[in-house]
Design a protein around this motif. Structure first.
Motif, short mmCIF file in Angstrom:
data_model
loop_
_atom_site.label_atom_id
_atom_site.label_comp_id
_atom_site.label_asym_id
_atom_site.label_seq_id
_atom_site.Cartn_x
_atom_site.Cartn_y
_atom_site.Cartn_z
N SER A 103 0.81 -1.22 0.00
CA SER A 103 0.00 0.00 0.00
C SER A 103 0.84 1.26 0.00
O SER A 103 0.30 2.36 -0.19
N SER A 104 2.16 1.14 0.21
CA SER A 104 2.98 2.35 0.33
C SER A 104 4.24 2.28 -0.52
O SER A 104 5.24 2.91 -0.20
N LEU A 105 4.20 1.51 -1.61
CA LEU A 105 5.37 1.42 -2.49
C LEU A 105 5.36 2.58 -3.50
O LEU A 105 4.30 2.98 -3.96
N PRO A 106 6.53 3.10 -3.86
CA PRO A 106 7.85 2.70 -3.34
C PRO A 106 8.31 3.50 -2.14
O PRO A 106 9.35 3.25 -1.57
N ALA A 107 7.49 4.52 -1.73
CA ALA A 107 7.94 5.44 -0.68
C ALA A 107 8.23 4.73 0.64
O ALA A 107 9.18 5.08 1.35
N GLY A 108 7.45 3.72 0.99
CA GLY A 108 7.61 3.06 2.28
C GLY A 108 8.62 1.93 2.29
O GLY A 108 8.76 1.24 3.31
N LEU A 109 9.33 1.74 1.22
CA LEU A 109 10.29 0.63 1.12
C LEU A 109 11.49 0.90 2.03
O LEU A 109 12.04 1.99 2.05
N GLN A 110 11.90 -0.14 2.80
CA GLN A 110 13.05 -0.02 3.70
C GLN A 110 13.99 -1.20 3.52
O GLN A 110 13.55 -2.30 3.14
N PHE A 111 15.26 -0.96 3.82
CA PHE A 111 16.27 -2.01 3.74
C PHE A 111 17.11 -2.00 5.02
O PHE A 111 17.29 -0.96 5.65
N GLN A 112 17.60 -3.17 5.36
CA GLN A 112 18.52 -3.31 6.48
C GLN A 112 19.79 -4.00 6.01
O GLN A 112 19.71 -5.01 5.29
N HIS A 113 20.95 -3.45 6.39
CA HIS A 113 22.26 -4.01 6.03
C HIS A 113 22.51 -3.99 4.52
O HIS A 113 23.14 -4.90 3.99
N SER A 114 22.00 -2.96 3.85
CA SER A 114 22.22 -2.85 2.41
C SER A 114 22.42 -1.39 2.02
O SER A 114 21.48 -0.71 1.57
N PRO A 115 23.63 -0.85 2.20
CA PRO A 115 23.89 0.55 1.81
C PRO A 115 23.58 0.83 0.35
O PRO A 115 23.12 1.93 0.00
N ASP A 116 23.83 -0.14 -0.54
CA ASP A 116 23.51 0.05 -1.96
C ASP A 116 22.04 0.37 -2.15
O ASP A 116 21.67 1.27 -2.92
N ASN A 117 21.18 -0.37 -1.45
CA ASN A 117 19.74 -0.16 -1.62
C ASN A 117 19.24 1.06 -0.88
O ASN A 117 18.26 1.68 -1.32
N ASP A 118 19.87 1.44 0.22
CA ASP A 118 19.53 2.71 0.86
C ASP A 118 19.76 3.86 -0.11
O ASP A 118 18.92 4.76 -0.26
N MET A 119 20.92 3.82 -0.79
CA MET A 119 21.24 4.86 -1.77
C MET A 119 20.29 4.81 -2.96
O MET A 119 19.80 5.85 -3.43
N PHE A 120 20.00 3.61 -3.43
CA PHE A 120 19.11 3.43 -4.58
C PHE A 120 17.70 3.89 -4.23
O PHE A 120 17.02 4.55 -5.03
N ASN A 121 17.24 3.58 -3.02
CA ASN A 121 15.91 3.97 -2.59
C ASN A 121 15.79 5.49 -2.52
O ASN A 121 14.80 6.08 -2.97
N SER A 122 16.83 6.14 -1.98
CA SER A 122 16.84 7.61 -1.92
C SER A 122 16.84 8.21 -3.32
O SER A 122 16.15 9.20 -3.59
N TYR A 123 17.62 7.61 -4.20
CA TYR A 123 17.67 8.08 -5.59
C TYR A 123 16.30 7.97 -6.26
O TYR A 123 15.84 8.92 -6.93
N GLN A 124 15.64 6.83 -6.08
CA GLN A 124 14.33 6.65 -6.71
C GLN A 124 13.30 7.65 -6.18
O GLN A 124 12.50 8.19 -6.94
N GLN A 125 13.32 7.88 -4.87
CA GLN A 125 12.38 8.84 -4.28
C GLN A 125 12.67 10.25 -4.79
O GLN A 125 11.73 11.02 -5.09
N TYR A 126 13.95 10.60 -4.88
CA TYR A 126 14.33 11.90 -5.42
C TYR A 126 13.83 12.05 -6.85
O TYR A 126 13.24 13.08 -7.22
N MET A 127 14.06 11.02 -7.67
CA MET A 127 13.66 11.09 -9.07
C MET A 127 12.15 11.13 -9.22
O MET A 127 11.62 11.78 -10.13
N THR A 128 11.41 10.46 -8.32
CA THR A 128 9.95 10.51 -8.37
C THR A 128 9.45 11.93 -8.14
O THR A 128 8.59 12.43 -8.87
N VAL A 129 10.00 12.59 -7.11
CA VAL A 129 9.59 13.97 -6.80
C VAL A 129 9.95 14.91 -7.94
O VAL A 129 9.12 15.69 -8.41
#
Length: 478
Positions: A103-129
């Protein structure tokens, strides 16, 4: 987000790609799904192969797990019904957790122990805005009522695009070894230097083309198989060959061999590129592409076997190559020896003319019934005066020899050299292990036309009669 994940690669025996023995362990919490399978796949050109599945328990939790490490790239976690998915990166770190809620994708997506995906998630949210902001500005630009408003919104769009480029360049600069930096580098478009910076303040008309082409692959390593598991690399390849490579066989072959020279280091990239090129050139869009496919077969398939290509795939590629070898553009046409309307065997090579149009047709074919009289009309009006002669091969399929003779008589095609290719003749050649005339001329539809020069070399093939007329105009003007 709504493409079906569950697809199969053409000619591929197995979709999984694993290299190392460290294994992967990706724990997922995916609400609200319970007691259902979710899927792990990846991009591969226009395909989305499944590499693993995980059963979610009553707490919506499950684990993708394997004993061999996955190849790096952009991966997908698919919903239970396979109709939607969200993206994540997999590279060196393959032991991490994903927390998602449909119900909250992709904004609510979270990762643990994955710096690559933290960066990727931030990038995707930035690009969405930023993407929404640019879309809104474009709407305002379209509806602008005066030059002042148009300039304002055009400036806003330009500024936001610059912000995006700056954001991307900072990721590349600050995280050069990350997978996201590799992907963003490969996505770059060459920026052509301004003419004012050139000697004399200008450059010739070809400068921009050559600069763009020469820098198109800057930062891209064709041995990096992570690029194969992305959405953009296949599109970038297509753009390069469609817009930047000179459209002739030798130029295309040179580019393919250059790429394959690097890709041969990586089995997965080799597989990606070979499938890309085979699927592109197995059915030619232009006459000269027959040489490209034959080259692919001879250099990369004839004496090599790949674990990802099954026996059926090998046979399809080989048969297609052999069908093209006998009728490549510029080669001498295979001779044909069949009975004419009087029952006399008449060779194709007995036809003496500056140009010979070879026409394979079927007297029961509706398109042939419409097209052949038009071919005769243009022959009578123009081609005959140019020295063109027609050698027409009537192929027996559902009709009979009587149908063939009746059609010739009704449409007054007696000036053509008409020969009949019976089912018995075709079967006899096959029994003798001799290629059929249909194979030698790669006849897949009726009518099939070939244009030969005075020495019976193929100068055009498998074109419409209108296109053949254009070729003849060009030849007559030379």
């Amino acid at each position: 987000m709504k493409k079906n994940l569950f697809t199969v690669l053409l000619l591929v025996a197995s979709a999984a790609s694993a290299q190392q023995d460290e294994g992967y362990n990706i724990h997922i919490s995916f609400r609200p799904f319970k007691n259902q399978y979710v899927y792990l796949g990846y991009y591969f050109g226009n395909q989305y192969p499944i590499v693993d599945s995980a059963m979610l328990d009553a707490n919506s939790e499950g684990t993708f797990k394997g004993t061999k490490k996955l190849g790096g790239g952009v991966y997908l976690i698919g919903f239970p019904d396979k109709s939607r998915f969200f993206e994540l990166l997999i590279d060196k770190q393959q032991h991490f957790s994903v927390i998602a809620d449909s119900s909250s994708l992709p904004a609510g997506l979270q990762f643990q122990h994955s710096p690559d995906n933290d960066m990727f998630n931030s990038y995707q949210q930035y690009m969405t805005v930023r993407g929404r902001e640019i879309d809104d500005a474009k709407k305002q630009l379209v509806s602008a009522k005066n030059h002042q408003d148009s300039s304002k919104w055009a400036g806003i769009i330009e500024a936001k695009n610059k912000d995006i480029n700056h954001y991307r360049e900072n990721i590349i600069k600050n995280n050069p070894s990350s997978l996201l930096a590799v992907l963003l580098t490969a996505m770059r478009e060459p920026v052509i230097p301004a003419a004012s910076k050139q000697p004399g303040g200008k450059y010739d008309s070809l400068y921009a083309y050559h600069y763009y082409k020469n820098h198109f692959w800057d930062g891209v390593n064709f041995y990096d198989d992570r690029l194969a598991r992305t959405t953009f690399f296949d599109t970038k390849l297509t753009k390069y060959f469609q817009q930047l490579v000179y459209p002739d066989a030798d130029s295309v072959i040179k580019e393919i061999d250059w790429m394959m020279g690097y890709a041969s280091i990586s089995p997965d990239m080799q597989k990606f590129l070979l499938l890309k090129f085979v699927n592109r050139y197995i059915n030619q869009q232009y006459m000269w592409e027959d040489k490209v496919f034959v080259h692919l077969f001879e250099k990369y398939f004839a004496n090599q076997h790949y674990p990802w290509l099954n026996a059926q795939g090998e046979e399809i590629i080989a048969n297609r190559a052999y069908s093209l070898m006998a009728n490549m553009l510029g080669s001498y046409a295979a001779d044909i020896l069949l009975p004419d309307t009087a029952g006399n065997n008449t060779p194709l090579y007995s036809v003496q003319a500056p140009y010979t149009l070879v026409c394979f047709w079927d007297p029961t074919c509706g398109h042939c019934k419409e097209t052949l009289p038009k071919i005769d009309s243009i022959y009578q009006a123009k081609w005959k005066a140019m020295g063109v002669k027609i050698y027409a091969v009537g192929r027996e399929t559902g009709g009979t020899k009587a149908d063939w003779l009746r059609f010739i008589q009704q449409h007054h095609l007696q000036e053509w050299t008409n020969v009949f290719y019976s089912k018995n003749e075709d079967a006899e050649r096959i029994t003798q292990n001799t290629p059929s005339y249909s194979q030698l001329y790669d006849v897949q539809t009726f009518p099939t036309l070939y244009l030969l020069d005075g020495a019976k070399r193929i100068i055009a093939k498998k074109l419409s009669f209108e296109q053949m007329d254009e070729v003849l105009k060009q030849k007559a003007g030379n």
